[in-house]
Design a protein around this motif. Structure first.
Motif: not given
Length: 227
Positions: A12-13, A19-22, A46-47, A54-57
């Motif tokens: 994932a970019f 982006d998560m909806a896919q 696994i993303i 650098e960070k994501a929910d």
């Protein structure tokens, strides 16, 4: 996976909700194909985030659906240090491990920005061509094409593919040269062995010298054998 669980692995970019909806669609397809209907289906998402993130929910909640993916952040890898370590191995004649090859494949993804990834990719390709082992070299070049498909310059991708084709063609050419050389050596040995037989040299000595079997040498004694 070995423990009977399943995993959907995605690069994932970005980490926006769009982006998560896919991912639910990917998960549904995996479940449709592999779920045995026994009430037990252990699936992991696994993303692998590129150097752009650098960070994501850790949780994606849209009300009717909640995703808790396992996250890997490539931005936390020191790409320059890994690159230098592998380069030193190659220059020192140390055989690369499978881990080294996988690092080369993903290193472009550790860099933020399309241009940065492209620059690292070109460095990886140049370094890969210095790998002595043909199989490892082709694996690395092929791997970076797959891993970098979303950002790689199309013209540069074609260049890499041509390099791979030339490498494989070179392997075939070298194989043919070796086979031809071996054939010529055998023909010359046969001529020498036949000459020695005509001179009455002991057949056992000829067998030891040239590695022919007794049956082969007895055939040589036949005047109708063409050498």
């Amino acid at each position: 996976m070995e423990d009977g669980t399943y995993a959907v692995v995605e690069y994932a970019f970005g980490c926006h909700k769009t982006d998560m909806a896919q991912y639910p669609n990917y998960i549904a397809k995996v479940m449709e194909k592999y779920d045995k209907g026994d009430g037990y289906f252990d699936l992991h998402l696994i993303i692998i985030y590129t150097g752009d993130v650098e960070k994501a929910d850790p949780v994606f909640d849209c009300g009717c659906l909640t995703l808790r993916p396992k996250q890997v952040f490539l931005s936390r890898i020191d790409g320059e240090a890994e690159f230098d370590a592998i380069r030193q191995k190659i220059h020192s004649g140390i055989v690369l491990t499978d881990d080294d090859l996988m690092k080369l494949v993903i290193l472009p993804l550790t860099v933020p920005g399309t241009e940065g990834k492209q620059r690292m990719l070109e460095r990886i390709v140049d370094l890969a061509e210095q790998i002595p082992d043909e199989g490892q070299r082709i694996f690395t070049l092929s791997g970076v094409i797959v891993a970098s498909d979303k950002f790689i310059n199309r013209d540069y991708m074609d260049q890499i593919r041509r390099r791979i084709n030339m490498t494989q063609l070179g392997q075939l050419y070298e194989k043919e040269k070796i086979e031809y050389a071996n054939q010529k050596v055998r023909e010359n040995d046969l001529k020498r062995a036949k000459s020695l037989l005509n001179e009455g040299i002991d057949i056992v000595k000829i067998m030891k010298t040239y590695g022919f079997t007794e049956k082969e040498l007895l055939h040589l004694q036949d005047e109708n054998v063409t050498v």
